[in-house]
Design an enzyme around this catalytic site. Structure first.
Site, short mmCIF file in Angstrom:
data_model
loop_
_atom_site.label_atom_id
_atom_site.label_comp_id
_atom_site.label_asym_id
_atom_site.label_seq_id
_atom_site.Cartn_x
_atom_site.Cartn_y
_atom_site.Cartn_z
N SER A 1 24.95 102.70 73.07
CA SER A 1 24.64 101.29 73.13
C SER A 1 25.69 100.46 73.85
O SER A 1 25.41 99.30 74.16
CB SER A 1 24.45 100.76 71.71
N LYS B 1 32.26 94.63 74.01
CA LYS B 1 30.85 94.79 73.66
C LYS B 1 30.38 93.57 72.85
O LYS B 1 31.17 92.97 72.14
CB LYS B 1 30.70 96.07 72.84
N SER C 1 27.71 105.90 70.98
CA SER C 1 27.56 104.68 71.77
C SER C 1 28.77 104.32 72.63
O SER C 1 28.67 103.46 73.50
CB SER C 1 27.20 103.50 70.85
#
Lengths: 570, 570
Positions: free
Chosen positions: A207, A132, A231
């Site tokens: 996310s 990420k 997330s």
């Protein structure tokens, strides 16, 4: 910076990204109207048969075996996944940083090591791992969805990256996030919107949505996401993956960037997202075995517990008692989720376990307390980062070009929290105190279930949705409490695939008495035709710092589900 | 409430306490001018020979053996310690709650259990344990030094008390604290001032000063204190005891009361204070073995590690490398402390270990960050609790009746922190972020010592003073950084006795270049005549959540000290 300027900055940066895609790796794109693009990597012709074999090996244990024995080199495995990641990028816009040369150089280093020393570097030897867009890699930008962060080059690796190197892994791409990270979808002004490869009309979640789309397309065997409200679990669920939300500080977050740094009451955590449960275990154990507390002052000094993994706290995995949370009392799940829970219940019962109903405990208070902590600074941190470039704070994930009728006019939080304002330190401490009391109350509630389980123990784990829906159209992911509950109470939780939406089985149901207007909107959102074929995942919730036990119980459940489906002829 | 009213309230409450002392347990008091009262329990005539035998058994393991085998009943052991605690109270004013009947009823219950079941209840079977005035016991007041808390009756036991019951222990008295708990001395408006039994002109330390004085007089075999800035280690050091400051949340604080509840950045922790190192280990292991995470949502889910206790992270206790912090750079220690460190160094070297100098790292920044967090609410929490009765916030621990020349006009904190004001949530988060970075920096600094130890490992533990002085006159304990360093960085730390001040050996030294005006004041404070005979303790600092290792290393050091002293003929 004027609107024109920050937009130009973003466009220039995006172009720099696109320029990094090797011309020979571009594919003939399917039409925008083609929603499901899962098959494209196989049909587009870019990957060789061997590369397809490699990238379709979803079991991380097998990938690692082949790397360890030299059957596959890291260079060829990394190349295969890189090509597929670039395909995924063209289909779903899931990437941020692309660094092919650097990744292949690392893969070569790993291959050389094996050749010279006759043994692997570590437990993740040669494995490409996607990250990420928070996990800094020295010498590379970490933009994390802010226009104002363009050009911000990391002067050191995040601790996770350091440990991945020690373990022999090959970090090879970074993946997209929403601006601020505080969304369950994935859109920002720099890199744009990521879509769900099962249905590009749908959000991949967020996310860690870039990871979700990438891993679902087998563009990475394992990605690392982060989770402060769901997330990791929301994109894992929306994209049909396995994922783990560990407890606060079990895995090392140090030197990764984040939104609202310094907010340490509800800590963001990192965890794996992958197509195999083996991957979840291998990653988690490898990072813990690397003793992260050597490098991260907050990392829990707790070795991987063989006893807990063997379900020593759960009757050694013999007869266990699970509890199903059919409805969290805030938003009732869509029909596919209810069916998935029924399947899980039957599968567990067929495997000899007991399943009871979970009784919710003070959910609304827990929700409100958590939300108040999230907005304690009245978004000052987020606004500061927007102000760096002048970009506005994004107020909705709804695509302007693709508006739809389902968007909510008023999220639940506004109704409950009332007017927001910047709290004082004392007021924040009062919220901490309230949170602590709520955690104690919920723990006592859980412990008291021992009276109803028949095992002599409290409920071993809770089974629940990870969201009220199996993915959702862009702009519609408004409710996160199924996942946030675990963030607020710091319960370890996994997500795992159960089934896919079937428009024949998962028909609309009659309206219930709505818990609130958001529940009503979510109810109305459901459309069996639209959702048909989307993956349906569930969540398994265990105790604080019980990563080993949660992985062990998820294995039990996963096995039970597979056996059950086989018995049912599915 | 008017001054007259809250003072009357306090006087009435104090009288209620005094009324609980059995007439037959009152002793003929030594004159106020008698400073050292350690011998009074033995000479006052109240204790029988057997009671003296029992209470002079400082090794908790032996006490427990005798209780477990029924050689001594819990009733007689509890009675003996209670009588001695009441003597301690008359000499040093160390108690708050006195509940003889209730404690003896519990002791009887424990004795009955052993008789009926032929086995002990748990690892602390029958052991009387004293508790700092924060550990609520159902049905009893918890006043914690606030006039406004008089009459506040607990409706449940703190988790620690629940676990003590499970372990078979007998909570039997509670002990005095300073108002607000944020002092290294022990004085409040309700119960008054506690003095040091080695020299009643001296402070017993704080905030667990009641425990310090009580345990030093053998009025309790083991007490439980709490530590947010040194509150276990300072009184343990000032009173010549062994003590342990565990890491945040290793032991369960849940449902104990506290000052500044909700301030979770620098968490207060609980730990043992006792005359034997065996006691430290037995208590810590017993509480961890009781699995506190069942009852405290914040308690670290980490079992007692046999491997870590066996110094698995420290070469199995073979050749280790310790580093001495001769001076923290804020306040230089008095001569007796320097000599104690020299003794410890020689003893460790004689035992085959290496000892190097510790290099300080960013102490002033760490100090300032911690202080700013402590005053982030500009004392609102403390003022609120004072406002309940109208009592003023105590501004000095200096006894009005006993003023002396050494008091500081301006504590260091004011100079460094500048003007105090109530911070916003965002500003507090900025401090958290800064703290996290300082912890990382300090961890890296520690890890980097591996280059200089000769063991291949970083420094195994740091040896330092717990305070710049061996106790100090009332009102003079102004500097806590030797202990606070561990609170701010969350390092596990023990304290242990090394020697006593010897006016012949510990003469005044020539002034050094003072670090600051506080360092100068502390330097001037030292008077060999005044300090002669006071205990001199040191601190052993290990890593975060390394309780087992710190206890193990303290055992190594304690053994080395005893062997060294024997060899030196001391």
């Amino acid at each position: 910076m004027s609107e024109q300027d920050w937009k130009a900055l973003c466009a220039e940066r995006k172009q720099r990204q696109l320029d990094l895609i090797p011309k020979e790796w571009t594919i003939t794109l399917p039409p925008d109207s083609q929603r499901n693009v899962l098959d494209v990597p196989r049909t587009c012709g870019l990957l060789t048969a061997r590369e397809l074999d490699i990238t379709d090996t979803v079991n991380v244990a097998i990938l690692l075996d082949n790397l360890r024995t030299g059957q596959w080199t890291s260079v060829e495995v990394t190349t295969a996944f890189y090509k597929r990641a670039i395909i995924a990028q063209q289909l779903t816009n899931c990437l941020t940083e692309i660094f092919i040369e650097r990744a292949l150089a690392r893969a070569q280093e790993v291959d050389d090591y094996l050749k010279i020393h006759g043994k692997p570097i570590g437990p993740l030897h040669g494995l490409p791992i996607s990250l990420k867009d928070q996990f800094c890699i020295k010498g590379m930008e970490t933009i994390m969805g802010y226009a104002g962060w363009i050009g911000r080059v990391a002067d050191r690796d995040s601790v996770l990256v350091e440990l991945l190197y020690e373990c022999g892994a090959v970090p090879f791409v970074r993946t997209n996030v929403p601006q601020t990270l505080m969304w369950g979808e994935t859109y920002n002004h720099v890199f744009g919107r990521t879509t769900n490869p099962f249905n590009r009309y749908m959000a991949p979640g967020g996310s860690s949505g870039g990871e979700g789309a990438l891993v679902a397309l087998h563009g990475s065997p394992l990605g690392v996401g982060t989770d402060i409200g769901g997330s990791i679990r929301i994109p894992s669920a929306f994209c049909g993956l396995y994922g783990l939300r560990p407890s606060y500080d079990r895995l090392p977050y140090c030197n990764a960037v984040n939104a609202m740094e310094g907010q340490e009451t509800i800590s963001s955590v990192l965890g794996p997202m992958t197509n195999s449960l083996e991957g979840v275990k291998i990653f988690t154990k490898a990072i813990i075995d690397a003793r992260p507390w050597r490098k991260d002052p907050l990392a829990v000094r707790k070795e991987w517990s063989v006893r807990e993994y063997a379900l020593g706290d759960h009757g050694e995995g013999g007869k266990m008692c699970f509890a199903v949370m059919w409805d969290d009392g805030l938003v009732k799940p869509h029909p596919p989720l209810v069916r998935a829970m029924e399947v899980a219940k039957k599968a567990l019962q067929a495997a000899g376990h007991t399943v009871i109903d979970w009784e919710n405990h003070r959910h609304l208070e827990i929700f409100e307390n958590g939300q108040r902590i999230f907005v304690a600074d009245d978004a000052q941190d987020l606004l500061n980062d927007c102000a760096l470039s002048g970009e506005p704070l994004i107020q909705s994930m709804s695509p302007e070009t693709d508006a739809h009728e389902y968007a909510l006019d008023e999220p639940l939080i506004r109704t409950i929290v009332g007017e927001r304002r910047h709290l004082s330190a004392y007021e924040l401490w009062e919220l901490h105190k309230q949170k602590r009391a709520l955690r104690k109350s919920h723990l006592d509630h859980w412990e008291a279930t021992a009276a109803n389980t028949g095992t002599g123990r409290p409920v071993d784990a809770i089974i629940s949705p990870a969201a009220a829906y199996a993915a959702c159209p862009h702009g519609c992911n408004s409710d996160f409490f199924y996942t946030e509950l675990c963030n607020f109470l710091d319960y370890t939780a996994s997500v795992f695939p159960v089934t896919t939406v079937d428009k024949e089985l998962d028909t609309r149901v009659a309206p219930h008495t709505f818990h609130n207007h958001e529940d009503e909107a979510v109810y109305k959102l459901y459309d069996p035709e639209l959702w048909h074929g989307m993956p349906v995942n569930l969540q398994l919730i265990g105790r604080t710092q019980e990563e080993e036990g949660v992985i062990g119980m998820t294995e039990v459940l996963d096995k039970a589900l597979k056996a059950f489906k086989q018995a049912e002829g599915q």
